[in-house]
Design an enzyme around this catalytic site. Structure first.
Site, PDB file in Angstrom:
ATOM      1  N   GLU A 220      -5.647  -5.429  16.695  1.00 46.39           N
ATOM      2  CA  GLU A 220      -6.974  -5.161  16.137  1.00 46.39           C
ATOM      3  C   GLU A 220      -6.870  -5.534  14.671  1.00 46.39           C
ATOM      4  O   GLU A 220      -6.073  -4.971  13.930  1.00 46.39           O
ATOM      5  CB  GLU A 220      -7.286  -3.677  16.332  1.00 46.39           C
ATOM      6  CG  GLU A 220      -8.741  -3.351  16.111  1.00 46.39           C
ATOM      7  CD  GLU A 220      -8.915  -2.374  14.981  1.00 46.39           C
ATOM      8  OE1 GLU A 220      -8.587  -1.201  15.152  1.00 46.39           O
ATOM      9  OE2 GLU A 220      -9.376  -2.805  13.915  1.00 46.39           O
ATOM     10  N   CYS A 257     -11.662   0.117   9.495  1.00 45.04           N
ATOM     11  CA  CYS A 257     -11.895  -1.163  10.187  1.00 45.04           C
ATOM     12  C   CYS A 257     -13.367  -1.346  10.513  1.00 45.04           C
ATOM     13  O   CYS A 257     -13.814  -2.456  10.754  1.00 45.04           O
ATOM     14  CB  CYS A 257     -11.037  -1.265  11.434  1.00 45.04           C
ATOM     15  SG  CYS A 257     -10.376   0.267  12.002  1.00 45.04           S
TER      16      CYS A 257
END
Ligand code: NAP
Length: 484
Positions: A220, A257
């Site tokens: 990720e 994120c």
């Protein structure tokens, strides 16, 4: 090498340990983390994150471990599927076929810098891998070595207390790429979980693909999480959106994120000027807070400065400077859609408390901008019912670009539950079919196996006729908990 070899030896035992024992192991890790007195203070000292935020993150880490414990205990996650034999079928008889998910083997997990609990040593990657039946070798993030060590000792205590095989979990530390690369290229490692930079994730992905036996890398990486504010919403709620959006941009020094790094508005909308004014008012009253590492702070400053070097990009608002080390000054930059579309570098993630507000002339320009987006974790739309009717196409475009679409909310704050998707098309992640948050994350570390013509006694419990675990199974195409 020692950690991986122990993980392989432990895997042979751990994969066959029953679900109840695995669930107890996960719950015991949660208990040991709560008992670890020095953890919060140590973590705050290492990361600069305030204790209140860390308490919240620890609570989330514990609930993740418990969520996976309940998933494993319930048991239906293995997706058992049974197609019974039809011996008199013509022209050929049908064999008995049964399928379920099994654990991949020892896996390598890279702790993230920005979530020292929830995405680090005992975070979601470790919890989902252990729940799947994999053994785990974690590469600790060099930004919080003491926190990693304390968390690892909590896991090892839990392993000991619940009778798990030696080697079920190991932590290895060491700044520099050698340690991580050694894990990724070790022939006994069967998958990788990673959260961090695009550069790091891609390097590990490439290394894994070049192995004699390539393995999946679930990385990720960067995401700028576009937010679209549609005209009527801007007109009717512009001030309120500006306030909450600025909070979302600056939360945790922007080191999430899901931080909204790109905001698209229609410049001609009646509410635009008020929105801009309110953003400025809120941001200029926000004080800079410490960033995680000097490297992350430097990358943040370089990122915003590089944007400002592009002609047509300017500063819309600036927060107050802090007198603490590594503080990242909140900043909102602005440009036009035409300039944004002309400069690919403006779509790169600037990790920190900043965002780029892009002014579009009309719906066509907004649509073009959406079509040109890369893959991201999230996209957000603020719109009234009428806006959403006019912009119905936008949702269809965004479905192909991101893992989670938010209507009239904000992308920061990721719920941990079965419906969550924290993933998205490349370059947000290296595999858009998965998530690193929520119960679906378990399938990153499993694969399906089909058993053909097995007698009942030879079958795993999940696939036996009597369904001793009482799990949901697809039996001849029908979902049921029944015996056969
Ligand atoms: P990072 O540089 O990607 O490092 C993450 C982990 O991967 C560290 O343990 C690092 O080890 C290892 N690593 C990185 N490159 C590697 C390579 N080529 N080979 C082997 N191992 C490698 O991430 P970070 O230190 O957390 O932050 C740096 C930047 O990443 C930030 O400025 C931000 O842009 C981005 N970031 C993004 C997210 C997100 O969720 N989107 C989260 C955190 C960070 P060593 O450091 O020991 O080499």
């Amino acid at each position: 090498n020692k950690a991986v070899i122990k993980a392989e030896q432990a895997f042979r035992l751990y994969r066959k340990i029953d679900a109840e024992k695995k669930a107890c192991f996960l719950e015991q890790i949660a208990e040991e983390i709560i008992k670890s007195n020095d953890l919060i203070q140590r973590c705050s000292e290492e990361t600069g994150l305030p204790e209140a935020r860390l308490m919240g993150e620890r609570a989330r880490t514990i609930s993740q471990l418990k969520l996976f414990a309940s998933l494993v205990r319930e048991g239906s996650w293995v997706n058992a599927s049974i197609d019974t034999a039809i011996s008199d079928r013509t022209p050929l008889p049908k064999p008995d076929l049964r399928q379920m998910q099994i654990a991949l083997g020892p896996v390598g997990i890279f702790g993230a810098s920005n979530f020292p609990f929830a995405f680090s040593v005992a975070g979601g990657d470790t919890a989902s891998a252990l729940a799947a039946g994999c053994t785990v070798v974690v590469k600790g993030h060099p930004a919080h070595p003491g926190t990693s060590e304390l968390t690892a000792s909590a896991i090892l205590k839990a392993a000991h207390a619940t009778g798990m095989p030696d080697g079920v979990f190991s932590l290895v530390q060491g700044a520099g790429t050698e340690v991580g690369m050694a894990i990724v290229t070790h022939p006994l490692i069967k998958a990788i979980g990673f959260t961090g930079s695009f550069r790091g994730g891609k390097a590990l992905y490439d290394a894994a693909a070049q192995r004699r036996e390539p393995i999946p890398v679930y990385a990720e990486m960067g995401s700028i999480n576009p937010v679209f504010i549609l005209p009527e919403a801007l007109k009717t709620r512009g001030g309120e959106i500006a306030f909450n959006l600025t909070e979302s941009i600056t939360l945790g020094a922007g080191q999430f994120c899901t931080n909204p790094g790109l905001v698209v508005v229609e410049e001609t909308s009646e509410g635009y000027l008020l929105f801009q004014e309110k953003t400025n008012e809120k941001l200029s009253n926000t004080t800079a807070s410490a960033m995680l590492t000097p490297g992350i702070k430097q990358a943040y400053d370089n990122g915003t400065q590089n944007f400002l070097k592009i002609e047509g990009v300017s500063e819309l608002a600036r927060g107050r400077g802090g007198d603490i080390m590594n503080s990242g000054i909140p900043q909102i930059l602005t440009t036009t859609a035409a300039i944004y579309l002309d400069h690919k570098e403006l779509s790169e993630e600037v990790f920190g408390p900043s965002s780029l507000f892009v002014k579009a002339k009309d719906k066509d320009e907004i649509t073009k901008l959406a079509e040109n987006l890369d893959g991201h974790l999230t996209a957000t739309i603020h719109g009234t019912e009428d806006d959403l009717k006019v912009y119905a196409d936008l949702i269809h475009i965004l479905e192909r670009k991101v893992g989670r679409i938010i209507i009239n909310g904000f992308p920061t704050g990721v719920e941990v539950c079965p419906s969550m998707i924290h993933g998205g098309p490349y370059p947000a992640t290296t595999d858009s079919r998965t998530t690193s948050v929520g119960t679906l994350a378990i399938y990153r570390f499993t694969r399906p196996v089909c058993y053909q013509g097995f007698s009942d006694v030879m079958l795993p419990s999940e696939l036996k006729n009597s369904n001793p675990l009482s799990i949901f199974r697809l039996v001849n195409g029908k979902l049921s908990q029944d015996q056969i």
